[in-house]
Each structure stands twice: as structure tokens, then as C-alpha cells.
Design a protein around this motif. Structure first.
Motif, mmCIF file in Angstrom:
data_model
loop_
_atom_site.group_PDB
_atom_site.id
_atom_site.type_symbol
_atom_site.label_atom_id
_atom_site.label_comp_id
_atom_site.label_asym_id
_atom_site.label_seq_id
_atom_site.Cartn_x
_atom_site.Cartn_y
_atom_site.Cartn_z
ATOM 1 N N ALA A 11 -14.563 3.271 2.707
ATOM 2 C CA ALA A 11 -13.730 2.237 3.326
ATOM 3 C C ALA A 11 -14.450 0.895 3.437
ATOM 4 O O ALA A 11 -13.809 -0.135 3.662
ATOM 5 N N ASP A 12 -15.770 0.882 3.288
ATOM 6 C CA ASP A 12 -16.518 -0.383 3.350
ATOM 7 C C ASP A 12 -16.340 -1.224 2.092
ATOM 8 O O ASP A 12 -16.645 -2.420 2.098
ATOM 9 N N LEU A 13 -15.893 -0.585 1.008
ATOM 10 C CA LEU A 13 -15.786 -1.310 -0.257
ATOM 11 C C LEU A 13 -14.489 -2.094 -0.324
ATOM 12 O O LEU A 13 -13.418 -1.548 -0.075
ATOM 13 N N PRO A 14 -14.593 -3.372 -0.694
ATOM 14 C CA PRO A 14 -13.362 -4.110 -0.948
ATOM 15 C C PRO A 14 -12.669 -3.558 -2.196
ATOM 16 O O PRO A 14 -13.274 -2.801 -2.980
ATOM 17 N N ALA A 29 -26.400 -2.142 -4.982
ATOM 18 C CA ALA A 29 -25.077 -2.749 -4.834
ATOM 19 C C ALA A 29 -24.055 -1.682 -5.185
ATOM 20 O O ALA A 29 -24.036 -1.186 -6.319
ATOM 21 N N VAL A 30 -23.253 -1.293 -4.193
ATOM 22 C CA VAL A 30 -22.150 -0.371 -4.454
ATOM 23 C C VAL A 30 -20.925 -1.231 -4.723
ATOM 24 O O VAL A 30 -20.584 -2.098 -3.920
ATOM 25 N N GLY A 35 -10.668 0.092 -9.845
ATOM 26 C CA GLY A 35 -10.471 1.455 -9.364
ATOM 27 C C GLY A 35 -11.675 2.369 -9.510
ATOM 28 O O GLY A 35 -11.630 3.519 -9.080
ATOM 29 N N GLN A 36 -12.740 1.854 -10.101
ATOM 30 C CA GLN A 36 -13.943 2.654 -10.297
ATOM 31 C C GLN A 36 -15.033 2.213 -9.317
ATOM 32 O O GLN A 36 -15.142 1.015 -9.004
ATOM 33 N N VAL A 37 -15.842 3.174 -8.882
ATOM 34 C CA VAL A 37 -16.979 2.859 -8.027
ATOM 35 C C VAL A 37 -18.256 2.954 -8.856
ATOM 36 O O VAL A 37 -18.439 3.914 -9.621
ATOM 37 N N SER A 52 -25.335 -8.045 -5.145
ATOM 38 C CA SER A 52 -24.181 -7.709 -4.309
ATOM 39 C C SER A 52 -23.526 -8.948 -3.705
ATOM 40 O O SER A 52 -22.412 -8.868 -3.200
ATOM 41 N N GLU A 53 -24.207 -10.090 -3.763
ATOM 42 C CA GLU A 53 -23.620 -11.316 -3.223
ATOM 43 C C GLU A 53 -22.834 -12.086 -4.275
ATOM 44 O O GLU A 53 -22.303 -13.164 -4.003
ATOM 45 N N GLY A 54 -22.771 -11.516 -5.483
ATOM 46 C CA GLY A 54 -22.043 -12.182 -6.561
ATOM 47 C C GLY A 54 -20.619 -11.677 -6.702
ATOM 48 O O GLY A 54 -20.201 -10.726 -6.041
ATOM 49 N N ASP A 55 -19.891 -12.319 -7.577
ATOM 50 C CA ASP A 55 -18.491 -11.955 -7.809
ATOM 51 C C ASP A 55 -18.378 -10.766 -8.757
ATOM 52 O O ASP A 55 -19.223 -10.573 -9.639
ATOM 53 N N VAL A 56 -17.324 -9.995 -8.564
ATOM 54 C CA VAL A 56 -17.036 -8.837 -9.405
ATOM 55 C C VAL A 56 -15.721 -9.087 -10.129
ATOM 56 O O VAL A 56 -14.738 -9.518 -9.527
ATOM 57 N N GLU A 57 -15.743 -8.805 -11.446
ATOM 58 C CA GLU A 57 -14.533 -9.016 -12.233
ATOM 59 C C GLU A 57 -14.640 -8.237 -13.533
ATOM 60 O O GLU A 57 -15.689 -8.238 -14.183
ATOM 61 N N ASP A 58 -13.573 -7.560 -13.911
ATOM 62 C CA ASP A 58 -13.482 -6.902 -15.216
ATOM 63 C C ASP A 58 -14.655 -5.971 -15.500
ATOM 64 O O ASP A 58 -15.196 -5.958 -16.611
ATOM 65 N N GLY A 59 -15.068 -5.192 -14.509
ATOM 66 C CA GLY A 59 -16.136 -4.231 -14.744
ATOM 67 C C GLY A 59 -17.518 -4.840 -14.831
ATOM 68 O O GLY A 59 -18.457 -4.190 -15.309
ATOM 69 N N GLU A 60 -17.641 -6.082 -14.376
ATOM 70 C CA GLU A 60 -18.949 -6.750 -14.401
ATOM 71 C C GLU A 60 -19.219 -7.387 -13.044
ATOM 72 O O GLU A 60 -18.297 -7.707 -12.293
ATOM 73 N N ILE A 61 -20.517 -7.583 -12.761
ATOM 74 C CA ILE A 61 -20.894 -8.328 -11.565
ATOM 75 C C ILE A 61 -21.687 -9.544 -12.015
ATOM 76 O O ILE A 61 -22.502 -9.460 -12.942
ATOM 77 N N GLU A 62 -21.419 -10.661 -11.360
ATOM 78 C CA GLU A 62 -22.038 -11.916 -11.771
ATOM 79 C C GLU A 62 -23.104 -12.319 -10.772
ATOM 80 O O GLU A 62 -22.858 -12.356 -9.559
#
Ligand code: FES
Length: 110
Positions: A11-14, A29-30, A35-37, A52-62
Motif C-alpha cells: 500500500a506504500d507504493l503509488p 527503490a521499490v 502494474g508491475q513491482v 527513488s526520487e526520480g520519475d517513473v514512466e514506461d517501465g523505466e526510472i529517471e
């Protein structure tokens, strides 16, 4: 042989995004995306900043500092300036918890 340990409540995950945790002394970074963790080492391979402070999009983290993006499944950078993969770890959802095995990375980072 696996060594899954509790990382955080699911539940902590956005819906799309990351939380930074420490599992057995290892920053992780979790991440939830599409839909995937995923679990990726929470240190950029370019400099010592938290992914973990970056943006997440399309299966990637920036990475927020210089903008390199890392594939959440392979840990491979998909854009400069980072050129070295970041460790990614086995992850599974057990009921309300996310479990991560920080001792058996899925990729090689050499
Ligand atoms: S510190 Fe992450 S791309 Fe530079």
C-alpha cells in the motif's frame, strides 16, 4: 536459494512511482510501473543520488540529477550520462507486503 525480506507494505507504493527503503542495509527503490513491482538499487550508477526520487514512466526510472533512465527489469541505462547498469533484485508480493532479495541481483553490473 533465495533470501526474500520484507521491504515495505504494498500500500506504500503509488500507482506509478517509487519508494526508497533499506533492506538488510542495502538501499532499494521499490517501484511500481504498469502494474508491475520492481526493485532496483537506490543509487544511480553515475553519481551517488537516490533513484527513488526520480520519475517513473514506461517501465523505466529517471535519475533526477542528470536524467539518465534505467530499465526497471534489466537495470540497464537507456540514456546518457550513465553507462553502467544498476543492480536489480528479485521481488515478490506476499499478501500485503513487498519482499525483496538483495543478495541475489538479477543482473551483472560489471
Ligand atoms: S547522477 Fe544519475 S545520471 Fe548523473
Amino acid at each position: 536459494m533465495t533470501d526474500y525480506q520484507r521491504a515495505c507494505p504494498l500500500a506504500d507504493l503509488p500507482e506509478t512511482g517509487a519508494v526508497g527503503v533499506v533492506v538488510d542495509g542495502v538501499p532499494v527503490a521499490v517501484v511500481r510501473s504498469e502494474g508491475q513491482v520492481h526493485a532496483i538499487h537506490d543509487v544511480c550508477s553515475h553519481a551517488e543520488v537516490a533513484l527513488s526520487e526520480g520519475d517513473v514512466e514506461d517501465g523505466e526510472i529517471e535519475c533526477w540529477l542528470h536524467g539518465s533512465r534505467f530499465d526497471l527489469t534489466s537495470g540497464t541505462p537507456t540514456g546518457l550520462p550513465a553507462t553502467t547498469p544498476v543492480p536489480v533484485y528479485p521481488v515478490k508480493v506476499d499478501g500485503d507486503d513487498v519482499l525483496v532479495d538483495v543478495h541475489h541481483p538479477l543482473n551483472t553490473t560489471d
